[in-house]
Write a protein that holds these residues in place. Structure first.
Motif, PDB file in Angstrom:
ATOM      1  N   GLN A  86      28.454  37.310  37.407  1.00 53.52           N
ATOM      2  CA  GLN A  86      29.162  37.504  38.661  1.00 53.52           C
ATOM      3  C   GLN A  86      30.668  37.367  38.478  1.00 53.52           C
ATOM      4  OE1 GLN A  86      27.884  38.422  41.484  1.00 53.52           O
ATOM      5  NE2 GLN A  86      29.593  38.113  42.904  1.00 53.52           N
ATOM      6  N   THR A  87      31.090  36.406  37.686  1.00 51.89           N
ATOM      7  CA  THR A  87      32.527  36.221  37.457  1.00 51.89           C
ATOM      8  C   THR A  87      33.137  37.422  36.756  1.00 51.89           C
ATOM      9  OG1 THR A  87      32.158  33.833  37.298  1.00 51.89           O
ATOM     10  CG2 THR A  87      34.251  34.686  36.452  1.00 51.89           C
ATOM     11  N   GLU A  88      32.432  37.965  35.767  1.00 52.31           N
ATOM     12  CA  GLU A  88      32.938  39.148  35.078  1.00 52.31           C
ATOM     13  C   GLU A  88      33.017  40.345  36.021  1.00 52.31           C
ATOM     14  OE1 GLU A  88      30.418  39.785  31.780  1.00 52.31           O
ATOM     15  OE2 GLU A  88      31.042  37.998  30.686  1.00 52.31           O
ATOM     16  N   ALA A  89      32.035  40.472  36.908  1.00 53.63           N
ATOM     17  CA  ALA A  89      32.063  41.578  37.873  1.00 53.63           C
ATOM     18  C   ALA A  89      33.245  41.447  38.817  1.00 53.63           C
ATOM     19  CB  ALA A  89      30.751  41.610  38.661  1.00 53.63           C
ATOM     20  N   GLU A  90      33.532  40.236  39.283  1.00 48.30           N
ATOM     21  CA  GLU A  90      34.666  40.031  40.185  1.00 48.30           C
ATOM     22  C   GLU A  90      35.992  40.298  39.478  1.00 48.30           C
ATOM     23  OE1 GLU A  90      34.247  36.084  41.611  1.00 48.30           O
ATOM     24  OE2 GLU A  90      32.564  36.564  42.944  1.00 48.30           O
ATOM     25  N   THR A  91      36.121  39.824  38.235  1.00 48.85           N
ATOM     26  CA  THR A  91      37.360  40.063  37.488  1.00 48.85           C
ATOM     27  C   THR A  91      37.562  41.542  37.222  1.00 48.85           C
ATOM     28  OG1 THR A  91      37.101  37.900  36.431  1.00 48.85           O
ATOM     29  CG2 THR A  91      38.632  39.461  35.405  1.00 48.85           C
ATOM     30  N   SER A  92      36.498  42.236  36.831  1.00 43.85           N
ATOM     31  CA  SER A  92      36.596  43.667  36.586  1.00 43.85           C
ATOM     32  C   SER A  92      36.972  44.419  37.855  1.00 43.85           C
ATOM     33  CB  SER A  92      35.266  44.188  36.038  1.00 43.85           C
ATOM     34  OG  SER A  92      35.271  45.594  35.933  1.00 43.85           O
ATOM     35  N   TYR A  93      36.404  44.021  38.978  1.00 41.56           N
ATOM     36  CA  TYR A  93      36.715  44.668  40.247  1.00 41.56           C
ATOM     37  C   TYR A  93      38.177  44.444  40.631  1.00 41.56           C
ATOM     38  CZ  TYR A  93      36.776  45.455  45.293  1.00 41.56           C
ATOM     39  OH  TYR A  93      37.109  45.877  46.559  1.00 41.56           O
ATOM     40  N   ALA A  94      38.665  43.208  40.475  1.00 42.68           N
ATOM     41  CA  ALA A  94      40.051  42.918  40.832  1.00 42.68           C
ATOM     42  C   ALA A  94      41.027  43.678  39.940  1.00 42.68           C
ATOM     43  CB  ALA A  94      40.301  41.410  40.738  1.00 42.68           C
ATOM     44  N   LEU A  95      40.776  43.725  38.638  1.00 39.57           N
ATOM     45  CA  LEU A  95      41.662  44.446  37.733  1.00 39.57           C
ATOM     46  C   LEU A  95      41.644  45.948  38.028  1.00 39.57           C
ATOM     47  CD1 LEU A  95      40.969  42.600  34.362  1.00 39.57           C
ATOM     48  CD2 LEU A  95      42.923  42.336  35.900  1.00 39.57           C
ATOM     49  N   ALA A  96      40.445  46.500  38.287  1.00 42.73           N
ATOM     50  CA  ALA A  96      40.368  47.920  38.634  1.00 42.73           C
ATOM     51  C   ALA A  96      41.106  48.207  39.932  1.00 42.73           C
ATOM     52  CB  ALA A  96      38.906  48.347  38.738  1.00 42.73           C
ATOM     53  N   MET A  97      41.047  47.270  40.877  1.00 47.08           N
ATOM     54  CA  MET A  97      41.767  47.456  42.133  1.00 47.08           C
ATOM     55  C   MET A  97      43.279  47.447  41.902  1.00 47.08           C
ATOM     56  SD  MET A  97      41.065  45.455  45.715  1.00 47.08           S
ATOM     57  CE  MET A  97      40.971  43.912  44.833  1.00 47.08           C
ATOM     58  N   VAL A  98      43.752  46.586  40.990  1.00 46.32           N
ATOM     59  CA  VAL A  98      45.181  46.551  40.672  1.00 46.32           C
ATOM     60  C   VAL A  98      45.619  47.874  40.043  1.00 46.32           C
ATOM     61  CG1 VAL A  98      46.902  45.463  39.200  1.00 46.32           C
ATOM     62  CG2 VAL A  98      45.280  44.056  40.454  1.00 46.32           C
ATOM     63  N   VAL A  99      44.818  48.383  39.105  1.00 44.29           N
ATOM     64  CA  VAL A  99      45.153  49.663  38.467  1.00 44.29           C
ATOM     65  C   VAL A  99      45.199  50.778  39.510  1.00 44.29           C
ATOM     66  CG1 VAL A  99      44.411  51.370  36.766  1.00 44.29           C
ATOM     67  CG2 VAL A  99      44.218  48.940  36.250  1.00 44.29           C
ATOM     68  N   TRP A 100      44.245  50.778  40.431  1.00 43.92           N
ATOM     69  CA  TRP A 100      44.222  51.827  41.460  1.00 43.92           C
ATOM     70  C   TRP A 100      45.445  51.719  42.370  1.00 43.92           C
ATOM     71  CZ3 TRP A 100      44.173  52.086  46.772  1.00 43.92           C
ATOM     72  CH2 TRP A 100      43.871  53.335  47.303  1.00 43.92           C
ATOM     73  N   LEU A 101      45.829  50.515  42.749  1.00 40.46           N
ATOM     74  CA  LEU A 101      47.004  50.344  43.602  1.00 40.46           C
ATOM     75  C   LEU A 101      48.274  50.803  42.894  1.00 40.46           C
ATOM     76  CD1 LEU A 101      46.216  46.866  45.230  1.00 40.46           C
ATOM     77  CD2 LEU A 101      46.170  49.112  46.341  1.00 40.46           C
ATOM     78  N   LEU A 102      48.402  50.462  41.619  1.00 37.46           N
ATOM     79  CA  LEU A 102      49.578  50.906  40.863  1.00 37.46           C
ATOM     80  C   LEU A 102      49.606  52.427  40.732  1.00 37.46           C
ATOM     81  CD1 LEU A 102      49.724  48.232  38.015  1.00 37.46           C
ATOM     82  CD2 LEU A 102      51.224  48.428  40.008  1.00 37.46           C
ATOM     83  N   CYS A 103      48.459  53.024  40.433  1.00 40.53           N
ATOM     84  CA  CYS A 103      48.408  54.488  40.323  1.00 40.53           C
ATOM     85  C   CYS A 103      48.730  55.147  41.658  1.00 40.53           C
ATOM     86  CB  CYS A 103      47.032  54.920  39.829  1.00 40.53           C
ATOM     87  SG  CYS A 103      46.685  54.482  38.105  1.00 40.53           S
ATOM     88  N   THR A 104      48.239  54.574  42.751  1.00 40.03           N
ATOM     89  CA  THR A 104      48.532  55.140  44.072  1.00 40.03           C
ATOM     90  C   THR A 104      50.023  55.074  44.377  1.00 40.03           C
ATOM     91  OG1 THR A 104      46.347  54.451  44.851  1.00 40.03           O
ATOM     92  CG2 THR A 104      47.992  54.980  46.517  1.00 40.03           C
ATOM     93  N   ALA A 105      50.646  53.927  44.068  1.00 40.93           N
ATOM     94  CA  ALA A 105      52.089  53.802  44.311  1.00 40.93           C
ATOM     95  C   ALA A 105      52.883  54.780  43.466  1.00 40.93           C
ATOM     96  CB  ALA A 105      52.526  52.364  44.036  1.00 40.93           C
ATOM     97  N   LEU A 106      52.500  54.947  42.197  1.00 43.00           N
ATOM     98  CA  LEU A 106      53.234  55.857  41.327  1.00 43.00           C
ATOM     99  C   LEU A 106      53.036  57.313  41.734  1.00 43.00           C
ATOM    100  CD1 LEU A 106      52.606  54.163  37.866  1.00 43.00           C
ATOM    101  CD2 LEU A 106      54.724  54.194  39.187  1.00 43.00           C
ATOM    102  N   VAL A 107      51.810  57.668  42.100  1.00 39.94           N
ATOM    103  CA  VAL A 107      51.566  59.044  42.545  1.00 39.94           C
ATOM    104  C   VAL A 107      52.352  59.340  43.817  1.00 39.94           C
ATOM    105  CG1 VAL A 107      49.805  60.611  43.453  1.00 39.94           C
ATOM    106  CG2 VAL A 107      49.338  59.259  41.411  1.00 39.94           C
ATOM    107  N   THR A 108      52.393  58.373  44.746  1.00 40.76           N
ATOM    108  CA  THR A 108      53.133  58.576  45.991  1.00 40.76           C
ATOM    109  C   THR A 108      54.635  58.690  45.749  1.00 40.76           C
ATOM    110  OG1 THR A 108      51.438  57.305  47.158  1.00 40.76           O
ATOM    111  CG2 THR A 108      53.527  57.636  48.287  1.00 40.76           C
ATOM    112  N   ALA A 109      55.151  57.893  44.808  1.00 34.23           N
ATOM    113  CA  ALA A 109      56.602  57.874  44.588  1.00 34.23           C
ATOM    114  C   ALA A 109      57.091  58.980  43.664  1.00 34.23           C
ATOM    115  CB  ALA A 109      57.015  56.510  44.014  1.00 34.23           C
ATOM    116  N   LEU A 110      56.278  59.389  42.693  1.00 36.43           N
ATOM    117  CA  LEU A 110      56.760  60.302  41.659  1.00 36.43           C
ATOM    118  C   LEU A 110      56.260  61.733  41.811  1.00 36.43           C
ATOM    119  CD1 LEU A 110      56.335  58.023  38.508  1.00 36.43           C
ATOM    120  CD2 LEU A 110      58.370  58.347  39.917  1.00 36.43           C
TER     121      LEU A 110
END
Length: 311
Positions: free
Chosen positions: A155-179
């Motif tokens: 469960q801990t690995e699933a939560e960590t993987s989900y949080a990291l994937a969410m961070v990557v998605w947020l960064l990609c969304t910000a970069l796509v919107t800005a660039l």
């Protein structure tokens, strides 16, 4: 006095953005809840109320924000400390000067490597997150309880993987919107940016599916239901109330090494007594460990051939 058209347009854009955000959260609640129920073995055909999806949407958003801050707590603290140090040094003119060659660099958003890198980042989300639920079969708490399947993913690995994937998605969304350029020249660069925009919704769906299938809490209240159509032939069923709808109750219980889902019509319920909360997956894993392993059959002795040509 006439209204300012630019202000009206701004408010319209804000309302449209808010409506789109609410729609995404609502659809995400549906996807997450269905993925969680499928893992418990509840069929897709089972109807659910609209309030249940709204509650699930709020739960997903609340748990996601909590996980995000939990995983990124120390990076945020380091960023805050670094910002304070940088501010103090800048106030006393102690910051090192930026090299002249670095100031001359200007990012070119029209270049092909920029959208290609973002596209690879979004593919990383899909490849990492979508692969995880496939490691576990559906209905892990129903049918023959298997210790290996139930304890395959932490469960801990699933939560960590989900949080990291969410961070990557947020960064990609910000970069796509800005660039992302507004050019529609239909060249390779424009197609790469279009692919980035198309991968963003797929990344959201993958995140919601991963949350519902692997991160969603599987804790439900334990109940004791007395039911039966005939008053003279009533039965009592104990288990976890995994789903409650206006038509029926679905109770999970473990019997003889198997997870069982029992649907009881509402009109057949005579009494319902609630008990403490029960983690269905943890209980299923505990029951699976209690199942005695059948000893392997002893190998039969190999026939011994006679060297005399007969018995």
């Amino acid at each position: 006095m006439s209204a300012n058209p630019s202000n009206e347009l701004t408010w319209q854009e804000q309302l449209e953005l808010a409506a789109q955000l609410v729609a995404v959260i609502g659809v995400g609640g549906y996807i997450s809840h269905r993925a969680h129920l499928n893992r418990l073995g509840i069929p897709v055909s089972m109807p659910l109320s609209f309030e249940r999806y709204l509650a699930e949407a709020w739960y997903v958003v609340h748990a996601s924000v909590e996980l995000l801050f939990t995983v990124l707590l120390w990076p945020l603290v380091l960023l805050l400390v670094g910002s304070i140090i940088t501010g103090v040094l800048a106030r006393h003119n102690r910051l090192p000067r930026v090299p002249a060659w670095f100031r001359r660099l200007k990012p070119n958003t029209e270049s092909f490597p920029v959208p290609l890198g973002l596209l690879l980042g979004l593919l990383l989300i899909l490849g990492t997150v979508c692969r995880l639920p496939a490691d576990l079969p559906l209905s892990v708490a129903v049918g023959p309880l298997n210790d290996g399947d139930l304890s395959k993913w932490n469960q801990t690995e699933a939560e960590t993987s989900y949080a990291l994937a969410m961070v990557v998605w947020l960064l990609c969304t910000a970069l796509v919107t800005a660039l992302a350029p507004e050019s529609k020249s239909r060249d390779k660069v424009w197609l790469a940016w279009l692919g980035c925009r198309g991968m963003l919704p797929l990344g959201v769906i993958a995140l919601f599916m991963h949350f519902g299938g692997m991160v969603h809490a599987s804790t439900y209240p334990s109940v004791e239901v007395r039911h039966g159509k005939d008053d003279s032939a009533q039965e009592t069923l104990s288990g976890a109330l995994v789903l409650e709808s206006p038509e029926s109750l679905i109770i999970w219980s473990a019997r003889e090494g198997r997870g069982v889902l029992t649907s009881i019509p509402r009109d057949a319920v005579h009494s319902l007594r609630f008990g403490p909360d029960l983690d269905v997956l943890a209980q299923a894993l505990e029951e699976a460990k209690r199942i005695p392993v059948a000893p392997a059959p002893a190998p039969s002795p190999a026939p011994v051939s006679s060297t005399q040509g007969g018995p």
